[in-house]
Write a protein that holds these residues in place. Structure first.
Motif, PDB file in Angstrom:
ATOM      1  N   ASN A 100      12.433   3.193 -54.364  1.00 32.72           N
ATOM      2  CA  ASN A 100      10.982   3.192 -54.564  1.00 32.72           C
ATOM      3  C   ASN A 100      10.493   1.811 -54.995  1.00 32.72           C
ATOM      4  O   ASN A 100      11.106   1.140 -55.831  1.00 32.72           O
ATOM      5  N   MET A 101       9.388   1.387 -54.398  1.00 41.00           N
ATOM      6  CA  MET A 101       8.715   0.130 -54.699  1.00 41.00           C
ATOM      7  C   MET A 101       9.437  -1.104 -54.160  1.00 41.00           C
ATOM      8  O   MET A 101       9.051  -2.233 -54.490  1.00 41.00           O
ATOM      9  N   ALA A 102      10.467  -0.929 -53.359  1.00 39.31           N
ATOM     10  CA  ALA A 102      11.054  -2.085 -52.693  1.00 39.31           C
ATOM     11  C   ALA A 102       9.988  -2.707 -51.803  1.00 39.31           C
ATOM     12  O   ALA A 102       9.341  -2.009 -51.017  1.00 39.31           O
ATOM     13  N   TYR A 103       9.758  -3.995 -51.958  1.00 37.81           N
ATOM     14  CA  TYR A 103       8.693  -4.712 -51.233  1.00 37.81           C
ATOM     15  C   TYR A 103       7.314  -4.091 -51.486  1.00 37.81           C
ATOM     16  O   TYR A 103       6.412  -4.217 -50.665  1.00 37.81           O
ATOM     17  N   GLY A 104       7.175  -3.394 -52.603  1.00 34.77           N
ATOM     18  CA  GLY A 104       5.901  -2.768 -52.929  1.00 34.77           C
ATOM     19  C   GLY A 104       5.625  -1.493 -52.150  1.00 34.77           C
ATOM     20  O   GLY A 104       4.492  -0.988 -52.151  1.00 34.77           O
ATOM     21  N   MET A 105       6.656  -0.930 -51.493  1.00 32.54           N
ATOM     22  CA  MET A 105       6.480   0.261 -50.668  1.00 32.54           C
ATOM     23  C   MET A 105       6.638   1.540 -51.489  1.00 32.54           C
ATOM     24  O   MET A 105       7.501   1.632 -52.364  1.00 32.54           O
ATOM     25  N   ASN A 106       5.789   2.527 -51.184  1.00 30.32           N
ATOM     26  CA  ASN A 106       5.841   3.811 -51.863  1.00 30.32           C
ATOM     27  C   ASN A 106       6.854   4.712 -51.155  1.00 30.32           C
ATOM     28  O   ASN A 106       6.679   5.077 -49.998  1.00 30.32           O
ATOM     29  N   GLN A 107       7.911   5.074 -51.863  1.00 31.77           N
ATOM     30  CA  GLN A 107       8.995   5.854 -51.264  1.00 31.77           C
ATOM     31  C   GLN A 107       8.547   7.252 -50.848  1.00 31.77           C
ATOM     32  O   GLN A 107       9.010   7.798 -49.844  1.00 31.77           O
ATOM     33  N   THR A 108       7.640   7.842 -51.602  1.00 36.62           N
ATOM     34  CA  THR A 108       7.164   9.182 -51.259  1.00 36.62           C
ATOM     35  C   THR A 108       6.436   9.184 -49.921  1.00 36.62           C
ATOM     36  O   THR A 108       6.611  10.087 -49.099  1.00 36.62           O
ATOM     37  N   VAL A 109       5.622   8.166 -49.694  1.00 40.18           N
ATOM     38  CA  VAL A 109       4.895   8.078 -48.421  1.00 40.18           C
ATOM     39  C   VAL A 109       5.874   7.945 -47.259  1.00 40.18           C
ATOM     40  O   VAL A 109       5.764   8.636 -46.240  1.00 40.18           O
ATOM     41  N   ILE A 110       6.859   7.062 -47.404  1.00 43.26           N
ATOM     42  CA  ILE A 110       7.789   6.798 -46.306  1.00 43.26           C
ATOM     43  C   ILE A 110       8.781   7.940 -46.098  1.00 43.26           C
ATOM     44  O   ILE A 110       9.042   8.345 -44.953  1.00 43.26           O
ATOM     45  N   ASN A 111       9.326   8.466 -47.184  1.00 44.04           N
ATOM     46  CA  ASN A 111      10.397   9.461 -47.050  1.00 44.04           C
ATOM     47  C   ASN A 111       9.915  10.904 -46.970  1.00 44.04           C
ATOM     48  O   ASN A 111      10.646  11.770 -46.479  1.00 44.04           O
ATOM     49  N   ASP A 112       8.706  11.185 -47.437  1.00 41.94           N
ATOM     50  CA  ASP A 112       8.212  12.559 -47.425  1.00 41.94           C
ATOM     51  C   ASP A 112       7.008  12.755 -46.505  1.00 41.94           C
ATOM     52  O   ASP A 112       6.957  13.716 -45.742  1.00 41.94           O
ATOM     53  N   PHE A 113       6.051  11.835 -46.577  1.00 40.73           N
ATOM     54  CA  PHE A 113       4.827  12.008 -45.802  1.00 40.73           C
ATOM     55  C   PHE A 113       5.018  11.696 -44.320  1.00 40.73           C
ATOM     56  O   PHE A 113       4.709  12.527 -43.453  1.00 40.73           O
ATOM     57  N   LEU A 114       5.526  10.524 -43.995  1.00 42.72           N
ATOM     58  CA  LEU A 114       5.626  10.116 -42.590  1.00 42.72           C
ATOM     59  C   LEU A 114       6.506  11.028 -41.729  1.00 42.72           C
ATOM     60  O   LEU A 114       6.141  11.325 -40.584  1.00 42.72           O
ATOM     61  N   PRO A 115       7.661  11.495 -42.220  1.00 39.96           N
ATOM     62  CA  PRO A 115       8.502  12.346 -41.371  1.00 39.96           C
ATOM     63  C   PRO A 115       7.835  13.656 -40.948  1.00 39.96           C
ATOM     64  O   PRO A 115       8.193  14.239 -39.919  1.00 39.96           O
ATOM     65  N   SER A 116       6.878  14.144 -41.720  1.00 43.34           N
ATOM     66  CA  SER A 116       6.154  15.357 -41.330  1.00 43.34           C
ATOM     67  C   SER A 116       4.838  15.018 -40.630  1.00 43.34           C
ATOM     68  O   SER A 116       4.366  15.769 -39.766  1.00 43.34           O
ATOM     69  N   PHE A 117       4.259  13.859 -40.968  1.00 40.62           N
ATOM     70  CA  PHE A 117       2.975  13.451 -40.404  1.00 40.62           C
ATOM     71  C   PHE A 117       3.088  13.048 -38.932  1.00 40.62           C
ATOM     72  O   PHE A 117       2.264  13.441 -38.093  1.00 40.62           O
ATOM     73  N   ILE A 118       4.097  12.276 -38.596  1.00 40.85           N
ATOM     74  CA  ILE A 118       4.219  11.762 -37.229  1.00 40.85           C
ATOM     75  C   ILE A 118       4.449  12.868 -36.200  1.00 40.85           C
ATOM     76  O   ILE A 118       3.812  12.852 -35.131  1.00 40.85           O
ATOM     77  N   PRO A 119       5.297  13.870 -36.450  1.00 43.48           N
ATOM     78  CA  PRO A 119       5.385  14.978 -35.487  1.00 43.48           C
ATOM     79  C   PRO A 119       4.056  15.710 -35.305  1.00 43.48           C
ATOM     80  O   PRO A 119       3.752  16.192 -34.202  1.00 43.48           O
ATOM     81  N   LYS A 120       3.253  15.789 -36.359  1.00 42.12           N
ATOM     82  CA  LYS A 120       1.940  16.426 -36.240  1.00 42.12           C
ATOM     83  C   LYS A 120       1.013  15.591 -35.358  1.00 42.12           C
ATOM     84  O   LYS A 120       0.235  16.131 -34.573  1.00 42.12           O
ATOM     85  N   ILE A 121       1.099  14.272 -35.503  1.00 45.59           N
ATOM     86  CA  ILE A 121       0.307  13.380 -34.655  1.00 45.59           C
ATOM     87  C   ILE A 121       0.729  13.562 -33.201  1.00 45.59           C
ATOM     88  O   ILE A 121      -0.108  13.601 -32.289  1.00 45.59           O
TER      89      ILE A 121
END
Length: 215
Positions: A100-121
């Motif tokens: 979490n926070m590597a390069y200022g990145m939010n781990q929850t967004v990348i590891n939890d949100f995107l994997p479910s969001f992109i298939p919906k898109i």
């Protein structure tokens, strides 16, 4: 196969959001994308949108461009003699963030949100589930609940198989893959494209673009 030309239009640090520091829409790679015609396009964007400085606040805002905006653009870029409905589009779920926070990145967004969001898109844009490429899973995303708090290290790389995708001989990067990690991404994308070739959709095509992929 040999009849295909591969063009990498990835842009380091690029975001989907137009109001961020480095939107893909303003990069020269985007100009190259829109100035040409393609048979196949692989879209992988989202990691840089998770930067805490702007990404988290924009999640859910109607004003923040989604991959749908990019899909709409890409669908206008097909070569008429081979594809009347636009290029064949694949969406890729980005690699997991190891810390979490590597390069200022939010781990929850990348590891939890995107994997479910992109298939919906994909579903909302009538892109078959078979054309959603889970680079996330290929680089260890299924083990996210067991990711070490301090990320991958040279020491735990020996026991955590997915850490090899982020660690070199001396150091580890919690966001950007190692050479082995990039090799796995290439193999994962190639496997998905091969299935499409075997289904005969892409037979006879002459050109394909791996674009846009941002890191």
């Amino acid at each position: 196969g040999d009849s295909y030309k591969v063009t990498n239009l990835g842009a380091n640090g690029a975001t989907m959001m137009k109001g961020a520091d480095s939107p893909y829409w303003k990069d020269p790679q985007y100009k190259t994308l829109t100035a040409n015609e393609w048979d196949v396009v692989v879209i992988q964007l989202g990691t840089n949108d998770a930067e805490i400085a702007f990404g988290v606040q924009a999640i859910g805002r109607s004003a923040a461009p989604t991959p749908t905006a990019m899909i709409d653009v890409v669908r206008t870029l097909g070569r008429p003699e081979h594809n009347e409905t636009g290029p064949e589009i694949f969406l890729s779920v980005p690699p997991p963030l190891m810390k979490n926070m590597a390069y200022g990145m939010n781990q929850t967004v990348i590891n939890d949100f995107l994997p479910s969001f992109i298939p919906k898109i994909a579903a909302a844009n009538k892109i078959p589930a078979a054309k959603v490429i889970s680079v996330f899973e290929a680089l260890g995303g299924e083990s996210k609940s067991g990711f070490p708090v301090n990320g991958c290290t040279i020491q735990n790389c020996k026991t955590l198989s997915y850490c090899k995708y982020y660690c070199g001989a001396i150091t580890c990067d919690q966001c950007h893959p190692s050479d082995e990690g990039y090799g796995m991404i290439a193999a994962t994308v190639a496997k998905a494209l091969t299935k499409s070739v075997e289904s005969s959709y892409l037979r006879g095509r002459q050109q394909y673009a791996a674009a846009p992929i941002a890191s």
